[in-house]
Design an enzyme around this catalytic site. Structure first.
Site, mmCIF file in Angstrom:
data_model
loop_
_atom_site.group_PDB
_atom_site.id
_atom_site.type_symbol
_atom_site.label_atom_id
_atom_site.label_comp_id
_atom_site.label_asym_id
_atom_site.label_seq_id
_atom_site.Cartn_x
_atom_site.Cartn_y
_atom_site.Cartn_z
ATOM 1 N N HIS A 84 -0.020 90.501 44.760
ATOM 2 C CA HIS A 84 -1.168 89.741 45.278
ATOM 3 C C HIS A 84 -1.654 90.341 46.599
ATOM 4 O O HIS A 84 -2.859 90.590 46.772
ATOM 5 C CB HIS A 84 -0.760 88.270 45.460
ATOM 6 C CG HIS A 84 -1.810 87.411 46.086
ATOM 7 N ND1 HIS A 84 -2.408 86.358 45.431
ATOM 8 C CD2 HIS A 84 -2.365 87.441 47.331
ATOM 9 C CE1 HIS A 84 -3.302 85.802 46.238
ATOM 10 N NE2 HIS A 84 -3.298 86.428 47.392
ATOM 11 N N GLU A 85 -0.720 90.576 47.528
ATOM 12 C CA GLU A 85 -1.118 91.082 48.853
ATOM 13 C C GLU A 85 -1.690 92.491 48.755
ATOM 14 O O GLU A 85 -2.683 92.810 49.413
ATOM 15 C CB GLU A 85 0.060 91.031 49.829
ATOM 16 C CG GLU A 85 0.590 89.635 50.137
ATOM 17 C CD GLU A 85 -0.477 88.618 50.492
ATOM 18 O OE1 GLU A 85 -1.506 89.000 51.079
ATOM 19 O OE2 GLU A 85 -0.299 87.440 50.156
ATOM 20 N N HIS A 126 -5.296 92.831 47.795
ATOM 21 C CA HIS A 126 -6.276 92.638 48.876
ATOM 22 C C HIS A 126 -6.710 93.981 49.475
ATOM 23 O O HIS A 126 -7.844 94.123 49.932
ATOM 24 C CB HIS A 126 -5.685 91.779 49.994
ATOM 25 C CG HIS A 126 -5.737 90.304 49.741
ATOM 26 N ND1 HIS A 126 -6.910 89.604 49.660
ATOM 27 C CD2 HIS A 126 -4.743 89.385 49.576
ATOM 28 C CE1 HIS A 126 -6.638 88.306 49.458
ATOM 29 N NE2 HIS A 126 -5.332 88.161 49.394
HETATM 30 NI NI NI Z 1 -4.410 86.296 49.193
#
Ligand code: NI
Length: 166
Positions: free
Chosen positions: A142-143, A146
């Site tokens: 998830h990170e 980004h």
């Molecule tokens: Ni996030």
């Protein structure tokens, strides 16, 4: 040093690709990381990526002993990860609910690789090289998304799972 404003979905900066960190152990990098830690702690997040506070650099932080947002999740060691790369170790995907400080109030089920190896550097430039599974693997994916301008709603397959938490 300070809690920063977290950019919200719709802000075009969140859709940009971040650039590599070239110099480690600098005051600028330390300040960025401290701001990220302060911001994540203030909002009780499980992770945060630099572009979420408007810095298009390949820096993510994540980890917690326990998190009220994800009560089921096991401990993830607190980590600052710079210039990360991720490999899936096998094709197994797992569905799991995610939220994001840039998408406040919402949650949805996202398929992620269940077993990964991730590599990168800590703030001093030392190598980080780990294998992760489950929620730990999910947070890292998830990170790191980004850093490539990808927010989790773009990964949702079943939109019936996407909605407001309350
Ligand atoms: Ni996030």
């Amino acid at each position: 040093m300070s809690v920063k404003e977290v950019l919200k979905m719709g802000n075009p900066t969140l859709l940009e690709r971040s650039i590599d960190v070239n110099e480690f152990d600098t005051p600028e990098l330390s300040e960025l990381i401290q701001d990220m830690k302060d911001t994540m702690a203030h909002l009780n997040g499980a992770g945060l990526a630099a572009p979420q506070i408007g810095e298009l650099k390949r820096v993510v932080i994540f980890g917690f002993d326990s998190n009220t947002r994800y009560p089921e999740a096991s401990v993830v060691p607190f980590t600052v990860l710079i210039n990360p790369t991720i490999q899936s170790l096998d094709p197994t995907m797992e569905e799991g609910f995610e939220g994001c400080l840039s998408v406040p109030g919402l949650s949805g089920s996202v398929p992620r690789y269940a077993n990964i190896r991730y590599q990168g550097f800590d703030p001093s430039g030392a190598v980080i090289d780990r294998v992760a599974t489950g929620f730990h693997a999910r947070v890292v994916q998830h990170e790191c998304d980004h850093l490539d301008g990808i927010l989790y709603p773009a990964r949702i397959k079943d939109f019936n799972t996407f909605g407001f938490i309350d």
